[in-house]
Design a protein around this motif. Structure first.
Motif, PDB file in Angstrom:
ATOM      1  N   GLY A  25      31.691 -16.745 -41.158  1.00 32.71           N
ATOM      2  CA  GLY A  25      30.913 -15.521 -41.027  1.00 32.71           C
ATOM      3  C   GLY A  25      31.576 -14.581 -40.046  1.00 32.71           C
ATOM      4  N   GLU A  26      30.947 -13.439 -39.826  1.00 32.20           N
ATOM      5  CA  GLU A  26      31.471 -12.420 -38.920  1.00 32.20           C
ATOM      6  C   GLU A  26      30.683 -12.438 -37.619  1.00 32.20           C
ATOM      7  N   LEU A  27      31.395 -12.627 -36.520  1.00 31.02           N
ATOM      8  CA  LEU A  27      30.777 -12.627 -35.202  1.00 31.02           C
ATOM      9  C   LEU A  27      30.951 -11.267 -34.539  1.00 31.02           C
ATOM     10  N   PHE A  28      29.998 -10.909 -33.690  1.00 30.78           N
ATOM     11  CA  PHE A  28      30.140  -9.721 -32.860  1.00 30.78           C
ATOM     12  C   PHE A  28      30.840 -10.142 -31.575  1.00 30.78           C
ATOM     13  N   SER A  29      32.024  -9.600 -31.348  1.00 30.24           N
ATOM     14  CA  SER A  29      32.779 -10.001 -30.167  1.00 30.24           C
ATOM     15  C   SER A  29      32.765  -8.931 -29.090  1.00 30.24           C
ATOM     16  N   ASP A  30      33.485  -7.828 -29.301  1.00 29.43           N
ATOM     17  CA  ASP A  30      33.595  -6.791 -28.280  1.00 29.43           C
ATOM     18  C   ASP A  30      32.659  -5.615 -28.514  1.00 29.43           C
ATOM     19  N   ALA A  31      31.903  -5.653 -29.585  1.00 29.37           N
ATOM     20  CA  ALA A  31      30.956  -4.577 -29.898  1.00 29.37           C
ATOM     21  C   ALA A  31      29.752  -5.169 -30.610  1.00 29.37           C
ATOM     22  N   MET A  32      28.632  -4.462 -30.522  1.00 30.55           N
ATOM     23  CA  MET A  32      27.397  -4.931 -31.139  1.00 30.55           C
ATOM     24  C   MET A  32      27.332  -4.472 -32.595  1.00 30.55           C
ATOM     25  N   GLY A  33      26.195  -4.723 -33.238  1.00 33.23           N
ATOM     26  CA  GLY A  33      26.000  -4.328 -34.621  1.00 33.23           C
ATOM     27  C   GLY A  33      25.665  -2.854 -34.756  1.00 33.23           C
TER      28      GLY A  33
END
Length: 318
Positions: free
Chosen positions: A269-277
């Motif tokens: 899946g896609e994780l939020f790393s350096d920025a939010m949704g």
């Protein structure tokens, strides 16, 4: 003259005023990252207006201030930045701006013994502290204190709002501990595009392997990809993760490399790393960002967690 000084001089030359806000007007705050902006909004409420420089999908490691950003910061009452060299391309600009108005580095207040040292550079630290909600709580307190310093007559409101938000963050940290504890020990390996999840790994007992280093500006060499393919195959790891603010090219190279050796790996899946949704969504808040990550990691690596997350608010099918 540095680039930062040139940029600041340009904004001042445009005639951008820098007066303090009237006491009955909202405090004008500019925050670099979405995570800091969210903390300022949660604490400030109607007493602040918050402008975030870096929106969804933006990589702070490579971000450079725009002309619009410069004018917004010069016109603000308070600038909140992360620090710890996260906004690497803006260091000179902030050095100049800090001589003219309050520029607070909220992550710099964290005790050094709580930070993860950079493996290659002395006196440098992994900046991704928001990945551990308990640690991020210290940054939230720094935002609260900065708002109080800028608008002391609203201190009572800021303290009450901060206390309520910190309770929410503490509840999320407890949820994270619960769901990550369900992941089998042999599956506790998190492989992503860059080293943004080391604080998560330390908090929950996961081995974290990034294709790139702490900064997305580091190169992902063929040797590193080959090394991680070896890890995938030898340890039977079935899932790797892409990041919302980093290209998935190197992650897909891992999958292809493993497939060439007869081992099937999927994207967890896609994780939020350096920025939010996206703005206006639950995942576009700090609580939603971390809830999404914790829930997805647990479910993708063999643990158990509610599909809709800690509060039943995650978007369906994420």
């Amino acid at each position: 003259m540095t680039l930062g000084a040139v940029a600041l001089g340009m904004a001042l030359a445009l005639g951008a005023p820098t007066p303090l806000s009237a006491q009955d007007a909202p405090l004008k705050v500019v925050a670099t990252t979405g995570m800091i902006a969210d903390a300022a909004r949660q604490i400030g409420g109607d007493a602040v207006t918050v402008h975030a420089l870096m929106g969804p999908g933006v990589d702070p490691h490579s971000y450079r201030q725009t002309r619009t950003d410069i004018v917004a910061m010069v016109n603000s009452d308070l600038v909140l930045r992360h620090g710890l060299y996260l906004e690497a391309q803006m260091e000179d600009f902030f050095a100049g701006l800090g001589k003219r108005k309050p520029v607070i580095s909220v992550a710099e207040v964290l005790p050094r013994d709580k930070l993860i040292a950079h493996e290659e550079y002395a006196d440098k630290f992994d900046p991704h502290v928001w990945m551990d909600p308990q640690l991020w709580s210290d940054a939230i307190v720094a935002v609260r204190d900065a708002l109080i310093e800028a608008r002391p007559e609203t201190e009572e409101v800021f303290r009450a709002n901060a206390a309520a938000h910190l309770e929410e963050v503490a509840a999320l940290a407890a949820y994270a501990r619960k769901v990550e504890a369900t992941v089998p020990q042999e599956a506790r390996v998190l492989i992503t595009a860059h080293d943004a999840f080391n604080y998560f790994g330390r908090a929950h007992g996961f081995e974290v392997l990034g294709i790139q280093g702490i900064s997305t500006q580091s190169e992902a060499g063929l040797q590193r990809v080959s090394e991680l393919v070896d890890v995938l195959v030898s340890r039977g790891i079935k899932a790797v993760f892409v990041e919302s603010s980093v290209s998935d090219r190197s992650v897909r190279a891992l999958i292809e490399g493993a497939a060439a050796r007869g081992h099937e790996v999927s994207i967890g899946g896609e994780l939020f790393s350096d920025a939010m949704g996206e703005d206006g969504t639950y995942e576009g808040t700090y609580l939603g960002m971390i809830d999404h990550n914790m829930t997805l990691i647990a479910r993708s690596l063999g643990g158990s967690a509610p599909e809709r997350g800690a509060n039943g608010r995650l978007a369906a099918g994420r």
